[in-house]
Design an enzyme around this catalytic site. Structure first.
Site, PDB file in Angstrom:
ATOM      1  N   LYS A   8     -24.286  -0.516  15.527  1.00 44.55           N
ATOM      2  CA  LYS A   8     -23.673  -1.481  14.617  1.00 44.55           C
ATOM      3  C   LYS A   8     -22.191  -1.573  14.944  1.00 44.55           C
ATOM      4  O   LYS A   8     -21.538  -0.554  15.187  1.00 44.55           O
ATOM      5  CB  LYS A   8     -23.869  -1.035  13.160  1.00 44.55           C
ATOM      6  CG  LYS A   8     -23.186  -1.933  12.153  1.00 44.55           C
ATOM      7  CD  LYS A   8     -23.315  -1.375  10.743  1.00 44.55           C
ATOM      8  CE  LYS A   8     -22.543  -2.227   9.742  1.00 44.55           C
ATOM      9  NZ  LYS A   8     -22.605  -1.681   8.379  1.00 44.55           N
ATOM     10  N   PRO A 187     -14.213  -2.655  15.346  1.00 43.27           N
ATOM     11  CA  PRO A 187     -15.019  -3.293  16.388  1.00 43.27           C
ATOM     12  C   PRO A 187     -14.798  -2.645  17.760  1.00 43.27           C
ATOM     13  O   PRO A 187     -13.759  -2.047  18.025  1.00 43.27           O
ATOM     14  CB  PRO A 187     -14.506  -4.743  16.382  1.00 43.27           C
ATOM     15  CG  PRO A 187     -13.926  -4.938  15.013  1.00 43.27           C
ATOM     16  CD  PRO A 187     -13.332  -3.610  14.651  1.00 43.27           C
ATOM     17  N   SER A 188     -15.811  -2.791  18.606  1.00 45.04           N
ATOM     18  CA  SER A 188     -15.771  -2.311  19.995  1.00 45.04           C
ATOM     19  C   SER A 188     -15.596  -0.804  20.091  1.00 45.04           C
ATOM     20  O   SER A 188     -15.132  -0.291  21.117  1.00 45.04           O
ATOM     21  CB  SER A 188     -14.660  -3.022  20.792  1.00 45.04           C
ATOM     22  OG  SER A 188     -14.814  -4.430  20.722  1.00 45.04           O
ATOM     23  N   ARG A 189     -15.919  -0.096  19.033  1.00 41.98           N
ATOM     24  CA  ARG A 189     -15.784   1.359  18.980  1.00 41.98           C
ATOM     25  C   ARG A 189     -14.335   1.839  19.118  1.00 41.98           C
ATOM     26  O   ARG A 189     -14.082   3.012  19.402  1.00 41.98           O
ATOM     27  CB  ARG A 189     -16.652   2.040  20.059  1.00 41.98           C
ATOM     28  CG  ARG A 189     -18.170   1.871  19.824  1.00 41.98           C
ATOM     29  CD  ARG A 189     -18.582   2.560  18.528  1.00 41.98           C
ATOM     30  NE  ARG A 189     -20.022   2.596  18.323  1.00 41.98           N
ATOM     31  CZ  ARG A 189     -20.699   1.708  17.580  1.00 41.98           C
ATOM     32  NH1 ARG A 189     -20.052   0.691  17.013  1.00 41.98           N
ATOM     33  NH2 ARG A 189     -21.985   1.837  17.407  1.00 41.98           N
ATOM     34  N   LEU A 190     -13.381   0.932  18.884  1.00 43.09           N
ATOM     35  CA  LEU A 190     -11.966   1.323  18.895  1.00 43.09           C
ATOM     36  C   LEU A 190     -11.551   1.708  17.470  1.00 43.09           C
ATOM     37  O   LEU A 190     -10.724   1.059  16.829  1.00 43.09           O
ATOM     38  CB  LEU A 190     -11.102   0.185  19.439  1.00 43.09           C
ATOM     39  CG  LEU A 190     -11.353  -0.175  20.909  1.00 43.09           C
ATOM     40  CD1 LEU A 190     -10.479  -1.351  21.328  1.00 43.09           C
ATOM     41  CD2 LEU A 190     -11.079   1.039  21.813  1.00 43.09           C
TER      42      LEU A 190
END
Length: 211
Positions: A8, A187-190
């Site tokens: 997710k 978002p984007s695992r950042l």
């Protein structure tokens, strides 16, 4: 779908050094209030990780019962596995995961028993049957069958009736934090990670960590 395909992207909020409180306890209280308002089930549920005499870690979920400038307080049986671990290694790690808000809070610190008066105050605020359950259960000890546990409860009920006595081996622990990390999914695992560290003088410093 394989487990590896479960993912997710997080996008509910952000976290910056400029919008967190200088005091991590105040910041925790702010996030906790937001978890309450979001009606997250049992927002005070937290994982407690301990290390035993054999050096092996163990974790379980318990319920936070108080947080203040002194630390994070919860209650249990001192003779349980976690109690024995704490006696050997009086440092623990706590973890709150409020998945609906895409947030985690990680806490590391030393731990100590609260006063007998504090343990009494909380014990006698509990429902009667919860008080009797604490007396009846030899937490973490093997039991041959469910019926034996129920018999222990009945015996405690018959002995104490409506007037239980808090067992000396049941009471509170207070985690005195040395490090508190706030994690906000992005978002984007950042992800945003802000960690507070307590110095030798008791003052808190904070910095951003890479995700």
């Amino acid at each position: 779908m394989s487990i590896a395909d479960l993912r997710k992207d997080y996008s509910r909020a952000s976290l910056s050094e400029n919008n967190v409180d200088a005091d991590p306890i105040v910041q925790f209280s702010t996030w906790f209030d937001e978890a309450l308002k979001a009606e997250i089930p049992e927002p005070n549920a937290m994982s407690v990780a301990t290390v035993g005499a054999d050096g092996r870690p163990s974790s379980r979920i318990v319920l936070l019962k108080q947080v203040d400038a002194g630390g994070f307080t919860w209650f249990t049986n001192y003779h349980s596995r976690k109690g024995r671990d704490i006696e050997e290694h009086p440092h623990v790690a706590l973890l709150f995961h409020w998945v609906e808000l895409e947030r985690q809070v990680r806490i590391e610190g030393r731990i100590e028993q609260v006063t007998a008066a504090e343990s009494d105050a909380y014990f006698f605020s509990r429902p009667l049957r919860s008080q009797l359950g604490a007396i009846a259960s030899e937490q973490s000890s093997p039991v041959d069958k469910r019926e034996t546990l129920e018999m222990q409860f009945t015996a405690a009920e018959q002995k104490y009736g409506a007037h239980p006595v808090r067992p000396a081996h049941w009471g509170g622990y207070r985690v005195i934090p040395e490090k508190i990390e706030f994690w906000q999914g992005r978002p984007s695992r950042l992800h945003d990670r802000i960690v507070y560290t307590r110095g030798a003088d008791g003052a808190w410093s904070r910095q951003r960590l890479q995700p």
